[in-house]
Write an enzyme that holds these catalytic residues in place. Sequence first.
Site, PDB file in Angstrom:
ATOM      1  N   ARG A  61      33.421  33.030  31.143  1.00  0.00           N
ATOM      2  CA  ARG A  61      32.165  32.625  30.493  1.00  0.00           C
ATOM      3  C   ARG A  61      30.969  33.457  30.966  1.00  0.00           C
ATOM      4  NH1 ARG A  61      32.175  28.475  27.662  1.00  0.00           N
ATOM      5  NH2 ARG A  61      33.944  27.553  28.711  1.00  0.00           N
ATOM      6  N   LEU A  89      27.358  29.090  26.542  1.00  0.00           N
ATOM      7  CA  LEU A  89      26.975  30.272  27.317  1.00  0.00           C
ATOM      8  C   LEU A  89      26.602  29.910  28.750  1.00  0.00           C
ATOM      9  CD1 LEU A  89      24.960  32.220  24.595  1.00  0.00           C
ATOM     10  CD2 LEU A  89      27.291  32.675  25.407  1.00  0.00           C
ATOM     11  N   ASN A 103      18.602  24.829  20.349  1.00  0.00           N
ATOM     12  CA  ASN A 103      19.869  24.405  19.747  1.00  0.00           C
ATOM     13  C   ASN A 103      19.610  23.239  18.799  1.00  0.00           C
ATOM     14  OD1 ASN A 103      22.724  24.304  19.405  1.00  0.00           O
ATOM     15  ND2 ASN A 103      22.835  22.569  20.812  1.00  0.00           N
ATOM     16  N   THR A 104      20.463  23.146  17.786  1.00  0.00           N
ATOM     17  CA  THR A 104      20.466  21.941  16.949  1.00  0.00           C
ATOM     18  C   THR A 104      21.825  21.280  17.104  1.00  0.00           C
ATOM     19  OG1 THR A 104      20.246  21.031  14.721  1.00  0.00           O
ATOM     20  CG2 THR A 104      21.115  23.275  14.868  1.00  0.00           C
ATOM     21  N   HIS A 105      21.809  19.961  17.237  1.00  0.00           N
ATOM     22  CA  HIS A 105      23.044  19.228  17.526  1.00  0.00           C
ATOM     23  C   HIS A 105      23.141  18.021  16.581  1.00  0.00           C
ATOM     24  CE1 HIS A 105      26.376  17.760  19.961  1.00  0.00           C
ATOM     25  NE2 HIS A 105      25.837  16.560  19.836  1.00  0.00           N
ATOM     26  N   ASP A 141      24.376  20.396  25.613  1.00  0.00           N
ATOM     27  CA  ASP A 141      23.715  19.378  24.790  1.00  0.00           C
ATOM     28  C   ASP A 141      22.740  18.530  25.602  1.00  0.00           C
ATOM     29  OD1 ASP A 141      25.096  20.314  22.572  1.00  0.00           O
ATOM     30  OD2 ASP A 141      26.775  18.979  22.898  1.00  0.00           O
TER      31      ASP A 141
HETATM   32  C1  GAR Z   1      25.565  22.027  12.745  1.00  0.00           C
HETATM   33  O1  GAR Z   1      25.762  20.676  12.396  1.00  0.00           O
HETATM   34  C2  GAR Z   1      25.156  22.135  14.198  1.00  0.00           C
HETATM   35  O2  GAR Z   1      24.351  21.073  14.631  1.00  0.00           O
HETATM   36  C3  GAR Z   1      26.497  22.076  14.867  1.00  0.00           C
HETATM   37  O3  GAR Z   1      27.286  22.946  14.089  1.00  0.00           O
HETATM   38  C4  GAR Z   1      26.883  22.822  12.729  1.00  0.00           C
HETATM   39  C5  GAR Z   1      26.741  24.223  12.140  1.00  0.00           C
HETATM   40  O4  GAR Z   1      26.778  24.189  10.757  1.00  0.00           O
HETATM   41  N1  GAR Z   1      26.395  22.466  16.241  1.00  0.00           N
HETATM   42  C6  GAR Z   1      26.994  21.820  17.230  1.00  0.00           C
HETATM   43  O5  GAR Z   1      27.752  20.883  17.053  1.00  0.00           O
HETATM   44  C7  GAR Z   1      26.675  22.343  18.611  1.00  0.00           C
HETATM   45  N2  GAR Z   1      27.010  21.381  19.608  1.00  0.00           N
HETATM   46  P1  GAR Z   1      26.903  25.530   9.867  1.00  0.00           P
HETATM   47  O6  GAR Z   1      28.101  26.323  10.370  1.00  0.00           O
HETATM   48  O7  GAR Z   1      27.057  25.020   8.476  1.00  0.00           O
HETATM   49  O8  GAR Z   1      25.621  26.287  10.045  1.00  0.00           O
END
Ligand code: GAR
Length: 190
Positions: A61, A89, A103-105, A141
Amino acid sequence: MPRIAVLASGTGSILEALLEAGLPTAVVITDRACAAEDVALARGVPVRRVERASFGPDFDRNAYTCDVVEVLAPYGVSVVAMAGFGTVLGEAIHRAYSGRVLNTHPSLLPAFKGWHAVADALAAGVDETGCTVHVATLEVDDGPVLAQEVVEVLPGETVKTLHERIKRVERRLYPATVRRFLESLEEASA
Ligand code: GAR
């Protein structure tokens, strides 16, 4: 406005929303072949794939993170926005972009951390979940929350339908929050 890099591994629908919103994106980094690469290229944004060689216990990593930081360096971005990036990362990214990795979660953090946030929320039988935009830290997260929005869980919902409705919100909330974050950086440096 300061420029961003977007890190993505999946379908790239969140990336697309960031680009659609006109956020100044210098480069898209991926860790594997994925549809997000086509999304970036279709909009003329350079893609650099930092291929992840292993998904097993031998995955280094820290070395991988250093590779990402090195690839990012020449693009001179101020902010790194993760948009469904499938690799956690290590420290080097947080050293290089301290407090500027976002980040978006797909849950209302701190509830349902991890890669199965939508399935876990459904399994827990909650009647509402949602999404969180936050500053990423070494702890997965975790980190200061910048924005959250609730999404109701409907009767008969599947992981797919619920995740899609959450993503609909993320496609609005993430670009708006990243923009606000960039504006605050700009104001702080003025
Ligand atoms: C999103 O829902 C984002 O929040 C999630 O991956 C998806 C990406 O969607 N991320 C995580 O779960 C990170 N822990 P996409 O491939 O359609 O852009």
